[in-house]
Each structure stands twice: as structure tokens, then as C-alpha cells.
Design an enzyme around this catalytic site. Structure first.
Site, mmCIF file in Angstrom:
data_model
loop_
_atom_site.group_PDB
_atom_site.id
_atom_site.type_symbol
_atom_site.label_atom_id
_atom_site.label_comp_id
_atom_site.label_asym_id
_atom_site.label_seq_id
_atom_site.Cartn_x
_atom_site.Cartn_y
_atom_site.Cartn_z
ATOM 1 N N TRP A 13 0.837 -1.200 0.000
ATOM 2 C CA TRP A 13 0.000 0.000 0.000
ATOM 3 C C TRP A 13 0.875 1.255 0.000
ATOM 4 C CZ3 TRP A 13 -3.959 1.624 -2.072
ATOM 5 C CH2 TRP A 13 -4.862 2.535 -1.545
ATOM 6 N N ARG A 35 12.084 0.120 6.803
ATOM 7 C CA ARG A 35 13.100 -0.396 7.736
ATOM 8 C C ARG A 35 14.143 -1.251 7.024
ATOM 9 N NH1 ARG A 35 11.123 -5.813 9.835
ATOM 10 N NH2 ARG A 35 9.707 -6.291 8.127
ATOM 11 N N LYS A 195 -14.219 -4.555 8.079
ATOM 12 C CA LYS A 195 -14.376 -5.266 6.793
ATOM 13 C C LYS A 195 -13.267 -6.306 6.606
ATOM 14 C CE LYS A 195 -10.981 -3.157 4.423
ATOM 15 N NZ LYS A 195 -9.858 -3.824 3.775
ATOM 16 N N ILE A 283 0.448 -9.106 5.108
ATOM 17 C CA ILE A 283 -0.200 -9.108 6.421
ATOM 18 C C ILE A 283 -1.721 -9.052 6.258
ATOM 19 C CG2 ILE A 283 -0.474 -7.786 8.574
ATOM 20 C CD1 ILE A 283 2.355 -8.918 8.357
HETATM 21 N N1 NAI Z 1 -2.447 -3.600 0.299
HETATM 22 C C1 NAI Z 1 -3.565 -2.904 0.079
HETATM 23 O O1 NAI Z 1 -4.172 -2.968 -0.991
HETATM 24 C C2 NAI Z 1 -4.081 -2.021 1.146
HETATM 25 C C3 NAI Z 1 -3.542 -2.052 2.419
HETATM 26 N N2 NAI Z 1 -4.036 -1.211 3.383
HETATM 27 C C4 NAI Z 1 -3.462 -1.184 4.704
HETATM 28 O O2 NAI Z 1 -2.119 -0.759 4.620
HETATM 29 C C5 NAI Z 1 -1.396 -1.243 5.765
HETATM 30 C C6 NAI Z 1 -0.093 -1.853 5.266
HETATM 31 O O3 NAI Z 1 -0.418 -3.039 4.571
HETATM 32 P P1 NAI Z 1 0.249 -3.506 3.210
HETATM 33 O O4 NAI Z 1 0.994 -2.424 2.557
HETATM 34 O O5 NAI Z 1 -0.818 -4.188 2.439
HETATM 35 O O6 NAI Z 1 1.286 -4.548 3.771
HETATM 36 P P2 NAI Z 1 1.912 -5.770 2.993
HETATM 37 O O7 NAI Z 1 1.228 -6.994 3.452
HETATM 38 O O8 NAI Z 1 2.006 -5.480 1.539
HETATM 39 O O9 NAI Z 1 3.400 -5.735 3.543
HETATM 40 C C7 NAI Z 1 3.718 -6.042 4.843
HETATM 41 C C8 NAI Z 1 4.357 -4.843 5.467
HETATM 42 O O10 NAI Z 1 4.604 -5.171 6.826
HETATM 43 C C9 NAI Z 1 5.918 -4.796 7.144
HETATM 44 N N3 NAI Z 1 6.388 -5.629 8.227
HETATM 45 C C10 NAI Z 1 6.394 -6.980 8.277
HETATM 46 N N4 NAI Z 1 6.943 -7.369 9.445
HETATM 47 C C11 NAI Z 1 7.272 -6.233 10.131
HETATM 48 C C12 NAI Z 1 7.862 -5.963 11.396
HETATM 49 N N5 NAI Z 1 8.222 -6.947 12.201
HETATM 50 N N6 NAI Z 1 8.028 -4.675 11.758
HETATM 51 C C13 NAI Z 1 7.651 -3.662 10.949
HETATM 52 N N7 NAI Z 1 7.086 -3.860 9.737
HETATM 53 C C14 NAI Z 1 6.912 -5.124 9.339
HETATM 54 C C15 NAI Z 1 6.686 -5.021 5.856
HETATM 55 O O11 NAI Z 1 7.895 -4.314 5.877
HETATM 56 C C16 NAI Z 1 5.695 -4.452 4.859
HETATM 57 O O12 NAI Z 1 5.797 -3.056 4.846
HETATM 58 C C17 NAI Z 1 -2.330 -2.244 6.456
HETATM 59 O O13 NAI Z 1 -2.933 -1.636 7.549
HETATM 60 C C18 NAI Z 1 -3.387 -2.541 5.390
HETATM 61 O O14 NAI Z 1 -4.639 -2.887 5.943
HETATM 62 C C19 NAI Z 1 -5.053 -0.338 3.115
HETATM 63 C C20 NAI Z 1 -5.616 -0.276 1.872
HETATM 64 C C21 NAI Z 1 -5.185 -1.109 0.790
HETATM 65 O O1 13P Z 2 -8.214 -2.456 2.327
HETATM 66 C C1 13P Z 2 -8.060 -3.089 1.310
HETATM 67 C C2 13P Z 2 -8.859 -2.839 0.100
HETATM 68 O O2 13P Z 2 -9.631 -1.666 0.218
HETATM 69 C C3 13P Z 2 -7.044 -4.173 1.297
HETATM 70 O O3 13P Z 2 -7.561 -5.336 1.857
HETATM 71 P P1 13P Z 2 -6.607 -6.605 2.107
HETATM 72 O O4 13P Z 2 -5.621 -6.176 3.169
HETATM 73 O O5 13P Z 2 -7.491 -7.716 2.535
HETATM 74 O O6 13P Z 2 -5.912 -6.894 0.801
#
Ligand code: NAI
Ligand code: 13P
Length: 332
Positions: A13, A35, A195, A283
Site C-alpha cells: 500500500w 526499515r 471489513k 499481512i
Molecule cells: N495492500 C492494500 O491494498 C491495502 C492495504 N491497506 C493497509 O495498509 C497497511 C499496510 O499493509 P500492506 O501495505 O498491504 O502490507 P503488505 O502486506 O504489503 O506488507 C507487509 C508490510 O509489513 C511490514 N512488516 C512486516 N513485518 C514487520 C515488522 N516486524 N516490523 C515492521 N514492519 C513489518 C513489511 O515491511 C511491509 O511493509 C495495512 O494496515 C493494510 O490494511 C489499506 C488499503 C489497501
Molecule cells: O483495504 C483493502 C482494500 O480496500 C485491502 O484489503 P486486504 O488487506 O485484505 O488486501
């Protein structure tokens, strides 16, 4: 004055939002903290994040990417927090309220801070003394993978300061990103957290063998569960059918890209929590959120049978088959 925007986090994200900020035409400086020092070197050399959305070209100056979080925060006036909620405290552990003073803090996280059982806006306000007026939330039905493909997506930027939300929304808009503004910061955050839990439920159902017919019943019950909860926590007039609430639930529950649905599907197919987590390099926030919600809801006592079933499966090791069968008796 040119806005200076810092991204904190190096996942999918974060990479997608860096792309939006870069593709948006208004003048700005972009900084990026992550990091992983190896990933930073790779991005500086090859202009792509090696671990997440590696097709996205990163067009920000090399010196603006660093693993020095205090240095990056110091340079910026907008700080986007984008690590999974479970790692937020650890990520900010060296940062003091003084270092964040006067900055606008934007949460792109859809999760709850463990132990504190607080949504991100609440945590920033209580722990870092950030005035509510300076807090923004990015939400919407939007998967990072579709941003990478430049598929049309809508975001909602929420803040009690709607003027600020509008300004920040203009920094994210592109040919493929449209933005809405909302003043419902609490409802938007809680709906985004919930959600993820229902997307896990959706994945579990698929994994144990239920079809599209039951899935539709599950999700129509889930949106009512979200409405009951957000109305109990923050009772204002809101239309739960708006994209930031219903839209985000639908995309997460049905999309092939959803981390939460994928995780739930593995649980339904018989993986343990540990093995499902190991299999994904990503995650599923809903796993942590369902435990936090279990505690938070002790105060509000909202009827949440789907969330309760997911908690029982993930934390009390109940059989997904039996728990889903019991749940079918409670839905309509
Ligand atoms: N991926 C998406 O499409 C969307 C994600 N989000 C939110 O964005 C936030 C970040 O999720 P994503 O980018 O999807 O993550 P991701 O699942 O793509 O990547 C995992 C992230 O967690 C970090 N991580 C893993 N272990 C760690 C540790 N021990 N300490 C610190 N960081 C660590 C990694 O460096 C990486 O940045 C979440 O809250 C997610 O719900 C919100 C909207 C859309
Ligand atoms: O928030 C999200 C889409 O709006 C991302 O959801 P997921 O973390 O389940 O991929």
C-alpha cells in the site's frame, strides 16, 4: 509553500500511494522511510521496490529514501503512516510527540493498535497529542495491486478538518484515482477495520465449501454488523452504503487481491494460523483486529455474530466447519 510528504512503511500500500503521489501533477516533495536497508539500496539503484508491487517505477530522488525515521519525519509536514497496525508502536518507538508537533498525520492503516485496542486516529491523539484537526485517514475500496495496474479506483479521505482532507485528497488524485472527502473519521476507520474481519469470514466460507449464494447472505449480514457497531461507537448520520463503508467491504470480501480473504480461505481449507501466515509474505490485518474488536466490544456489547465466529476459529481453535455451520443459523 510546496507540501512535503513522507511515507512511513515499505509494503504494497505504501508503494501504491508513492505511485499516486508521484503521478499527481501538483508540486510536492516526497520522502520515503522503510526499515529494510537492502530494499532501499535496491530502489535507489533500480527504481523498483523488490518486495512489493515491483512493477511500479519509483520516481523520487535517491536521497529522499532512508531507514532513518527521525530524519525523514523531520523533513516533512505530512506524515503518512503505512505499516501494519501490529508494528506501529515498534515503528514509532523512537519518535516523541515533540517530533510530530505541528505535522499533519495521515493514517493509511486499516487496523487497531494491539494492547491499546485503539484505532489509529485515537492512538495518535492520545499517545502523541496530535490534535484531531491534524489527523487524516485514507480509506476506500482500493487494492494496491490495481493501483499498480492503473485501474480506476476511488479513495475517501476523512478528517474532522474537511478543508485539510480536501487539500490532501488533491495530492492523491490522478487519471486513475478519484477522491471523496468525509468528516466521519471514527466511522471510516472502524468500518475499514471490521471489513477485514468479514473478508476473513468470506475466505473461510469459500475454503470450507460454501458457494456464492451463501457468501451474499454473509456479506449482507456483515454490512449490518458494521452499521450496528459504528452507530454504537460514533452515532452520527451516515449512509453505510457509501463506498468507504459498503464498497470497501465488498472489494475486500470478493477480490482475488485481498490479503484477508486469502488468509481466511487458507484457514477454511485447514491451514493453521501460523502456516497460513508463513505462506503469505503479506499481512492480513483482520487476524489482529478480530482479537482487539473482541475486547473493544466488551464495552459496547454490539451483537456481532460473524466477528465472534471468526474470533472463535482463529483464537479459540474452533473448527471452521462447525463454527460456520453454527453461524448459518444466526444469519438471514
Ligand atoms: N495492500 C492494500 O491494498 C491495502 C492495504 N491497506 C493497509 O495498509 C497497511 C499496510 O499493509 P500492506 O501495505 O498491504 O502490507 P503488505 O502486506 O504489503 O506488507 C507487509 C508490510 O509489513 C511490514 N512488516 C512486516 N513485518 C514487520 C515488522 N516486524 N516490523 C515492521 N514492519 C513489518 C513489511 O515491511 C511491509 O511493509 C495495512 O494496515 C493494510 O490494511 C489499506 C488499503 C489497501
Ligand atoms: O483495504 C483493502 C482494500 O480496500 C485491502 O484489503 P486486504 O488487506 O485484505 O488486501
Amino acid at each position: 509553500m510546496i507540501p512535503k510528504v513522507a511515507m512511513i512503511g515499505g509494503g504494497s500500500w505504501a508503494t501504491a500511494i508513492i505511485k499516486m503521489l508521484s503521478d499527481n501533477f501538483s508540486a510536492k516533495e516526497i520522502y520515503w522511510w522503510m526499515r529494510n536497508a537492502e530494499a532501499i539500496t535496491h530502489i535507489q539503484k533500480y527504481k523498483h521496490n523488490p518486495n512489493y508491487l515491483s512493477s511500479v517505477e519509483v520516481r523520487i530522488p535517491e536521497d529522499n529514501i532512508s531507514d532513518d525515521i527521525a530524519g525523514i519525519i523531520k523533513k516533512a509536514d505530512y506524515i503518512i503512516l503505512n505499516v501494519p497496525a501490529a508494528f506501529l508502536k515498534e515503528t514509532l518507538s523512537t519518535i516523541t510527540p515533540e517530533q510530530l508537533k505541528g505535522k499533519k498525520i495521515v493514517s493509511a492503516i486499516k487496523g487497531i493498535v494491539p494492547d491499546e485496542n485503539q484505532i489509529i486516529g485515537e492512538f495518535l491523539h492520545l499517545k502523541y497529542n496530535i490534535p484531531l484537526d491534524d489527523i487524516l485517514v485514507i480509506s476506500g475500496p482500493c487494492h494496491a495491486e490495481e493501483v499498480a495496474l492503473e485501474k480506476l479506483s476511488y479513495l475517501t479521505i476523512a478528517s474532522v478538518n474537511v478543508g485539510l482532507a480536501g487539500f490532501f485528497a488533491n495530492l492523491l488524485s490522478t487519471r486513475y484515482i478519484k477522491t471523496n472527502v468525509s468528516d466521519d473519521i471514527f466511522g471510516t476507520e472502524y468500518a475499514a477495520v471490521l471489513k477485514n474481519i468479514y473478508a476473513i469470514a468470506s475466505g473461510i466460507c469459500h475454503g470450507v465449501g460454501y458457494g456464492d449464494n451463501f457468501q451474499a447472505v454473509l456479506i449482507s449480514n456483515a454490512i449490518r454488523e458494521i452499521k450496528r457497531f459504528v452507530d454504537a461507537v460514533h452515532p452520527i448520520t451516515r449512509d453505510i452504503k457509501e463506498s468507504a463503508y459498503l464498497g470497501d467491504l465488498l472489494v475486500t470480501a470478493y477480490s482475488q487481491f485481498s490479503r484477508n480473504r486469502t488468509f481466511g480461505n487458507m484457514i477454511g481449507k485447514g491451514y493453521t494460523v501460523k502456516s497460513a501466515q508463513l505462506e503469505m509474505n503479506m499481512i492480513a490485518e483482520g487476524y489482529y483486529a478480530v482479537s482487539c474488536m473482541h475486547h473493544i466490544n466488551k464495552k459496547y456489547k454490539v451483537d456481532m455474530p460473524i466477528s465472534r465466529a471468526v474470533y472463535a476459529i482463529l483464537y479459540e481453535k474452533h473448527s471452521p466447519h462447525i463454527e460456520m455451520r453454527l453461524l448459518t443459523e444466526q444469519l438471514n
